[in-house]
Design a protein around this motif. Structure first.
Motif, PDB file in Angstrom:
ATOM      1  N   ASP A 253       6.614   0.553 -13.156  1.00 58.59           N
ATOM      2  CA  ASP A 253       5.090   0.293 -14.118  1.00 58.59           C
ATOM      3  C   ASP A 253       5.356  -0.326 -15.310  1.00 58.59           C
ATOM      4  OD1 ASP A 253       3.442   1.316 -11.928  1.00 58.59           O
ATOM      5  OD2 ASP A 253       3.682   3.411 -12.576  1.00 58.59           O
ATOM      6  N   ALA A 254       6.262  -0.042 -16.024  1.00 57.98           N
ATOM      7  CA  ALA A 254       6.451  -0.931 -17.415  1.00 57.98           C
ATOM      8  C   ALA A 254       6.489  -2.070 -17.360  1.00 57.98           C
ATOM      9  CB  ALA A 254       7.786  -0.067 -17.959  1.00 57.98           C
ATOM     10  N   ALA A 255       7.327  -2.504 -16.144  1.00 57.48           N
ATOM     11  CA  ALA A 255       7.416  -4.079 -16.000  1.00 57.48           C
ATOM     12  C   ALA A 255       6.051  -4.671 -15.585  1.00 57.48           C
ATOM     13  CB  ALA A 255       8.252  -4.117 -14.871  1.00 57.48           C
ATOM     14  N   VAL A 256       5.066  -3.901 -15.154  1.00 53.28           N
ATOM     15  CA  VAL A 256       3.766  -4.710 -15.141  1.00 53.28           C
ATOM     16  C   VAL A 256       2.976  -3.986 -16.065  1.00 53.28           C
ATOM     17  CG1 VAL A 256       4.347  -5.273 -12.606  1.00 53.28           C
ATOM     18  CG2 VAL A 256       3.183  -2.897 -13.427  1.00 53.28           C
ATOM     19  N   ASN A 257       3.309  -3.815 -17.111  1.00 58.17           N
ATOM     20  CA  ASN A 257       2.681  -3.470 -18.420  1.00 58.17           C
ATOM     21  C   ASN A 257       1.575  -2.284 -17.954  1.00 58.17           C
ATOM     22  OD1 ASN A 257       3.208  -5.727 -20.001  1.00 58.17           O
ATOM     23  ND2 ASN A 257       1.496  -6.930 -19.028  1.00 58.17           N
ATOM     24  N   GLY A 258       2.245  -1.341 -17.417  1.00 57.02           N
ATOM     25  CA  GLY A 258       1.826   0.145 -17.227  1.00 57.02           C
ATOM     26  C   GLY A 258       1.121   0.517 -15.693  1.00 57.02           C
ATOM     27  N   PRO A 259       1.057   1.754 -15.776  1.00 60.47           N
ATOM     28  CA  PRO A 259       0.678   2.227 -14.281  1.00 60.47           C
ATOM     29  C   PRO A 259      -0.840   2.009 -13.822  1.00 60.47           C
ATOM     30  CG  PRO A 259       0.846   3.974 -15.785  1.00 60.47           C
ATOM     31  CD  PRO A 259       1.177   2.866 -16.611  1.00 60.47           C
ATOM     32  N   GLY A 260      -1.663   1.243 -14.835  1.00 63.18           N
ATOM     33  CA  GLY A 260      -3.156   1.057 -14.615  1.00 63.18           C
ATOM     34  C   GLY A 260      -3.096  -0.284 -14.244  1.00 63.18           C
ATOM     35  N   THR A 261      -2.207  -0.940 -14.594  1.00 59.13           N
ATOM     36  CA  THR A 261      -2.256  -2.580 -14.245  1.00 59.13           C
ATOM     37  C   THR A 261      -2.177  -3.011 -12.787  1.00 59.13           C
ATOM     38  OG1 THR A 261      -1.012  -3.237 -16.163  1.00 59.13           O
ATOM     39  CG2 THR A 261      -1.134  -4.793 -14.411  1.00 59.13           C
TER      40      THR A 261
ATOM     41  N   HIS B  73       3.113  -7.861  -2.102  1.00 55.56           N
ATOM     42  CA  HIS B  73       3.564  -6.404  -1.946  1.00 55.56           C
ATOM     43  C   HIS B  73       2.774  -5.306  -2.668  1.00 55.56           C
ATOM     44  CE1 HIS B  73       5.072  -6.589  -5.926  1.00 55.56           C
ATOM     45  NE2 HIS B  73       5.865  -7.768  -5.769  1.00 55.56           N
ATOM     46  N   HIS B  74       1.951  -5.727  -3.688  1.00 57.21           N
ATOM     47  CA  HIS B  74       1.303  -4.857  -4.388  1.00 57.21           C
ATOM     48  C   HIS B  74       1.982  -3.849  -5.167  1.00 57.21           C
ATOM     49  CE1 HIS B  74      -2.694  -6.464  -2.733  1.00 57.21           C
ATOM     50  NE2 HIS B  74      -1.886  -6.277  -1.378  1.00 57.21           N
ATOM     51  N   ALA B  75       1.576  -2.571  -5.740  1.00 60.73           N
ATOM     52  CA  ALA B  75       2.467  -1.858  -6.301  1.00 60.73           C
ATOM     53  C   ALA B  75       2.906  -0.827  -5.451  1.00 60.73           C
ATOM     54  CB  ALA B  75       1.507  -0.979  -7.533  1.00 60.73           C
ATOM     55  N   PHE B  76       3.812  -1.242  -4.715  1.00 58.73           N
ATOM     56  CA  PHE B  76       4.468  -0.460  -3.306  1.00 58.73           C
ATOM     57  C   PHE B  76       5.012   0.951  -3.893  1.00 58.73           C
ATOM     58  CE2 PHE B  76       7.692  -3.414  -4.632  1.00 58.73           C
ATOM     59  CZ  PHE B  76       8.951  -2.560  -4.882  1.00 58.73           C
ATOM     60  N   TRP B  77       5.417   0.918  -5.252  1.00 62.09           N
ATOM     61  CA  TRP B  77       6.123   2.301  -5.603  1.00 62.09           C
ATOM     62  C   TRP B  77       5.229   3.205  -6.020  1.00 62.09           C
ATOM     63  CZ3 TRP B  77       5.930  -2.581  -7.895  1.00 62.09           C
ATOM     64  CH2 TRP B  77       5.056  -2.520  -9.110  1.00 62.09           C
ATOM     65  N   ARG B  78       3.915   3.180  -5.950  1.00 58.84           N
ATOM     66  CA  ARG B  78       2.856   4.067  -6.715  1.00 58.84           C
ATOM     67  C   ARG B  78       2.340   4.922  -5.517  1.00 58.84           C
ATOM     68  NH1 ARG B  78      -0.446  -0.366 -10.282  1.00 58.84           N
ATOM     69  NH2 ARG B  78       0.993  -0.606 -11.822  1.00 58.84           N
ATOM     70  N   ASP B  79       2.310   6.196  -5.877  1.00 57.84           N
ATOM     71  CA  ASP B  79       1.474   7.114  -5.069  1.00 57.84           C
ATOM     72  C   ASP B  79       2.229   7.364  -3.757  1.00 57.84           C
ATOM     73  OD1 ASP B  79      -0.737   7.641  -6.854  1.00 57.84           O
ATOM     74  OD2 ASP B  79      -1.557   5.509  -6.084  1.00 57.84           O
ATOM     75  N   ILE B  80       3.748   7.156  -3.621  1.00 55.76           N
ATOM     76  CA  ILE B  80       4.440   7.638  -2.609  1.00 55.76           C
ATOM     77  C   ILE B  80       5.650   8.445  -2.931  1.00 55.76           C
ATOM     78  CG2 ILE B  80       4.032   5.658  -1.168  1.00 55.76           C
ATOM     79  CD1 ILE B  80       6.630   4.460  -2.198  1.00 55.76           C
TER      80      ILE B  80
ATOM     81  N   PHE C  37       9.617   5.694  -0.572  1.00 59.71           N
ATOM     82  CA  PHE C  37      10.125   4.496  -1.190  1.00 59.71           C
ATOM     83  C   PHE C  37      11.354   3.756  -0.690  1.00 59.71           C
ATOM     84  CE2 PHE C  37      12.805   2.697  -4.675  1.00 59.71           C
ATOM     85  CZ  PHE C  37      11.791   1.993  -5.343  1.00 59.71           C
ATOM     86  N   VAL C  38      12.330   4.967  -0.271  1.00 60.63           N
ATOM     87  CA  VAL C  38      13.488   4.392   0.223  1.00 60.63           C
ATOM     88  C   VAL C  38      13.376   3.861   1.498  1.00 60.63           C
ATOM     89  CG1 VAL C  38      15.729   5.335   1.233  1.00 60.63           C
ATOM     90  CG2 VAL C  38      14.916   6.139  -0.881  1.00 60.63           C
ATOM     91  N   ALA C  39      12.293   4.276   2.238  1.00 62.36           N
ATOM     92  CA  ALA C  39      12.027   3.613   3.670  1.00 62.36           C
ATOM     93  C   ALA C  39      11.095   2.307   3.474  1.00 62.36           C
ATOM     94  CB  ALA C  39      11.406   4.777   4.330  1.00 62.36           C
ATOM     95  N   THR C  40      10.596   2.079   2.286  1.00 58.62           N
ATOM     96  CA  THR C  40       9.719   1.119   2.264  1.00 58.62           C
ATOM     97  C   THR C  40      10.291  -0.378   2.663  1.00 58.62           C
ATOM     98  OG1 THR C  40       8.391   2.141   0.457  1.00 58.62           O
ATOM     99  CG2 THR C  40       8.109  -0.390   0.402  1.00 58.62           C
ATOM    100  N   LYS C  41       9.418  -1.208   3.332  1.00 57.37           N
ATOM    101  CA  LYS C  41       9.675  -2.386   3.622  1.00 57.37           C
ATOM    102  C   LYS C  41       8.603  -3.318   2.881  1.00 57.37           C
ATOM    103  CE  LYS C  41      12.362  -1.769   7.763  1.00 57.37           C
ATOM    104  NZ  LYS C  41      12.495  -2.108   9.311  1.00 57.37           N
ATOM    105  N   VAL C  42       9.031  -4.520   2.530  1.00 55.29           N
ATOM    106  CA  VAL C  42       8.027  -5.470   1.824  1.00 55.29           C
ATOM    107  C   VAL C  42       8.334  -6.740   2.517  1.00 55.29           C
ATOM    108  CG1 VAL C  42       7.366  -6.890  -0.089  1.00 55.29           C
ATOM    109  CG2 VAL C  42       7.800  -4.403  -0.309  1.00 55.29           C
ATOM    110  N   LEU C  43       7.352  -7.468   3.289  1.00 54.99           N
ATOM    111  CA  LEU C  43       7.362  -8.671   3.931  1.00 54.99           C
ATOM    112  C   LEU C  43       8.544  -8.403   5.110  1.00 54.99           C
ATOM    113  CD1 LEU C  43       7.275 -11.409   1.263  1.00 54.99           C
ATOM    114  CD2 LEU C  43       5.468 -10.433   2.679  1.00 54.99           C
ATOM    115  N   GLY C  44       8.392  -7.167   5.747  1.00 55.38           N
ATOM    116  CA  GLY C  44       9.334  -6.852   6.737  1.00 55.38           C
ATOM    117  C   GLY C  44      10.701  -6.623   6.362  1.00 55.38           C
ATOM    118  N   GLN C  45      11.158  -6.753   5.147  1.00 56.02           N
ATOM    119  CA  GLN C  45      12.374  -6.413   4.663  1.00 56.02           C
ATOM    120  C   GLN C  45      12.682  -5.093   3.725  1.00 56.02           C
ATOM    121  OE1 GLN C  45      14.979  -8.719   5.551  1.00 56.02           O
ATOM    122  NE2 GLN C  45      13.356  -9.524   6.744  1.00 56.02           N
ATOM    123  N   PRO C  46      13.658  -4.353   4.092  1.00 57.33           N
ATOM    124  CA  PRO C  46      13.764  -3.193   3.528  1.00 57.33           C
ATOM    125  C   PRO C  46      13.946  -3.543   1.701  1.00 57.33           C
ATOM    126  CG  PRO C  46      15.892  -3.661   4.738  1.00 57.33           C
ATOM    127  CD  PRO C  46      14.703  -4.610   5.134  1.00 57.33           C
ATOM    128  N   ILE C  47      13.369  -2.855   1.002  1.00 56.45           N
ATOM    129  CA  ILE C  47      13.543  -2.968  -0.375  1.00 56.45           C
ATOM    130  C   ILE C  47      14.972  -2.428  -1.045  1.00 56.45           C
ATOM    131  CG2 ILE C  47      11.161  -2.858  -1.047  1.00 56.45           C
ATOM    132  CD1 ILE C  47      11.804  -0.231  -2.174  1.00 56.45           C
TER     133      ILE C  47
END
Length: 114
Positions: free
Chosen positions: A14-22, A28-35, A40-50
Protein backbone atom coordinates in the motif's frame (compact mmCIF):
# COMPACT_ATOMS: atom_id res chain seq x y z
CA UNK A 1 13.87 -6.97 11.73
CA UNK A 2 11.98 -9.29 9.43
CA UNK A 3 8.35 -9.34 8.48
CA UNK A 4 6.22 -11.64 10.61
CA UNK A 5 2.72 -10.98 9.32
CA UNK A 6 0.82 -10.65 6.08
CA UNK A 7 -0.44 -7.27 7.35
CA UNK A 8 3.15 -5.95 7.17
CA UNK A 9 3.39 -7.03 3.51
CA UNK A 10 0.10 -5.27 2.76
CA UNK A 11 1.51 -2.15 4.44
CA UNK A 12 4.57 -2.15 2.17
CA UNK A 13 2.51 -2.71 -0.97
CA UNK A 14 0.00 0.00 0.00
CA UNK A 15 2.84 2.43 0.79
CA UNK A 16 4.26 1.71 -2.68
CA UNK A 17 1.09 3.13 -4.24
CA UNK A 18 0.79 6.13 -1.90
CA UNK A 19 -1.51 4.51 0.64
CA UNK A 20 -4.42 2.10 1.06
CA UNK A 21 -6.93 4.56 -0.38
CA UNK A 22 -5.17 4.79 -3.75
CA UNK A 23 -6.89 3.03 -6.62
CA UNK A 24 -4.70 0.64 -8.58
CA UNK A 25 -5.71 -0.05 -12.14
CA UNK A 26 -5.49 -3.02 -14.44
CA UNK A 27 -4.11 -5.45 -15.12
CA UNK A 28 -3.92 -6.59 -11.51
CA UNK A 29 -5.58 -3.90 -9.38
CA UNK A 30 -4.70 -3.96 -5.66
CA UNK A 31 -4.74 -7.75 -5.45
CA UNK A 32 -3.31 -7.66 -1.91
CA UNK A 33 -6.22 -5.80 -0.34
CA UNK A 34 -9.18 -7.36 1.47
CA UNK A 35 -7.89 -10.92 1.28
CA UNK A 36 -6.38 -13.34 3.77
CA UNK A 37 -2.78 -14.48 3.87
CA UNK A 38 -3.83 -17.84 2.39
CA UNK A 39 -5.69 -16.14 -0.44
CA UNK A 40 -2.64 -13.95 -1.09
CA UNK A 41 -0.33 -16.98 -1.26
CA UNK A 42 -2.67 -18.57 -3.83
CA UNK A 43 -3.13 -15.39 -5.91
CA UNK A 44 -2.42 -15.43 -9.62
CA UNK A 45 -2.04 -12.33 -11.77
CA UNK A 46 -2.43 -12.75 -15.52
CA UNK A 47 -2.56 -16.49 -14.90
CA UNK A 48 0.81 -16.57 -13.13
CA UNK A 49 1.32 -17.25 -9.41
CA UNK A 50 2.62 -14.17 -7.60
CA UNK A 51 4.90 -16.18 -5.36
CA UNK A 52 6.69 -19.47 -4.89
CA UNK A 53 6.29 -20.37 -1.24
CA UNK A 54 9.76 -20.64 0.30
CA UNK A 55 11.50 -19.13 -2.76
CA UNK A 56 11.34 -15.34 -2.76
CA UNK A 57 14.07 -14.90 -5.36
CA UNK A 58 11.97 -16.71 -8.00
CA UNK A 59 8.61 -15.27 -6.98
CA UNK A 60 6.92 -13.01 -9.53
CA UNK A 61 6.05 -10.48 -6.81
CA UNK A 62 9.75 -9.98 -6.02
CA UNK A 63 10.83 -10.03 -9.68
CA UNK A 64 8.18 -7.42 -10.50
CA UNK A 65 9.22 -5.12 -7.65
CA UNK A 66 12.91 -5.43 -8.57
CA UNK A 67 12.24 -5.04 -12.29
CA UNK A 68 13.97 -8.33 -13.10
CA UNK A 69 12.97 -10.49 -16.10
CA UNK A 70 10.31 -10.96 -17.27
CA UNK A 71 9.66 -7.52 -15.69
CA UNK A 72 11.58 -4.35 -16.38
CA UNK A 73 11.79 -1.40 -18.72
CA UNK A 74 13.90 -2.65 -21.62
CA UNK A 75 12.84 -4.07 -24.95
CA UNK A 76 13.12 -7.61 -23.60
CA UNK A 77 10.76 -6.95 -20.70
CA UNK A 78 7.47 -8.81 -21.04
CA UNK A 79 5.89 -6.78 -18.21
CA UNK A 80 6.74 -3.38 -16.69
CA UNK A 81 8.39 -3.03 -13.30
CA UNK A 82 5.85 -2.64 -10.52
CA UNK A 83 4.29 -0.50 -9.29
CA UNK A 84 3.53 1.25 -12.56
CA UNK A 85 3.28 5.02 -12.21
CA UNK A 86 4.82 5.11 -8.73
CA UNK A 87 8.33 5.22 -7.30
CA UNK A 88 10.12 1.90 -6.99
CA UNK A 89 9.69 0.08 -3.69
CA UNK A 90 12.82 0.58 -1.54
CA UNK A 91 15.33 -2.28 -1.79
CA UNK A 92 15.17 -3.00 1.94
CA UNK A 93 11.37 -3.37 1.77
CA UNK A 94 11.63 -5.72 -1.23
CA UNK A 95 14.25 -7.75 0.65
CA UNK A 96 11.95 -7.96 3.68
CA UNK A 97 9.12 -9.36 1.55
CA UNK A 98 11.56 -11.76 -0.13
CA UNK A 99 12.71 -13.09 3.25
CA UNK A 100 9.08 -13.38 4.38
CA UNK A 101 8.39 -15.57 1.33
CA UNK A 102 11.55 -17.59 2.04
CA UNK A 103 10.24 -18.16 5.58
CA UNK A 104 6.99 -19.62 4.21
CA UNK A 105 4.89 -16.42 4.49
CA UNK A 106 4.25 -16.58 8.25
CA UNK A 107 1.29 -14.66 9.60
CA UNK A 108 2.35 -14.22 13.20
CA UNK A 109 0.31 -17.13 14.51
CA UNK A 110 3.44 -18.66 16.03
CA UNK A 111 4.77 -15.33 17.31
CA UNK A 112 4.59 -14.57 20.98
CA UNK A 113 3.01 -11.28 21.97
CA UNK A 114 3.72 -9.03 24.91
Amino acid sequence: MGINTFREVVGILDAAVNGPGTAVGPPHHAFWRDITRDEFVATKVLGQPILVLGDGAHSNLILSLKGEPPFGSGLNAKFPRMPIGFDAVPDDAIRSIELWINDGCPDGSDAQTG
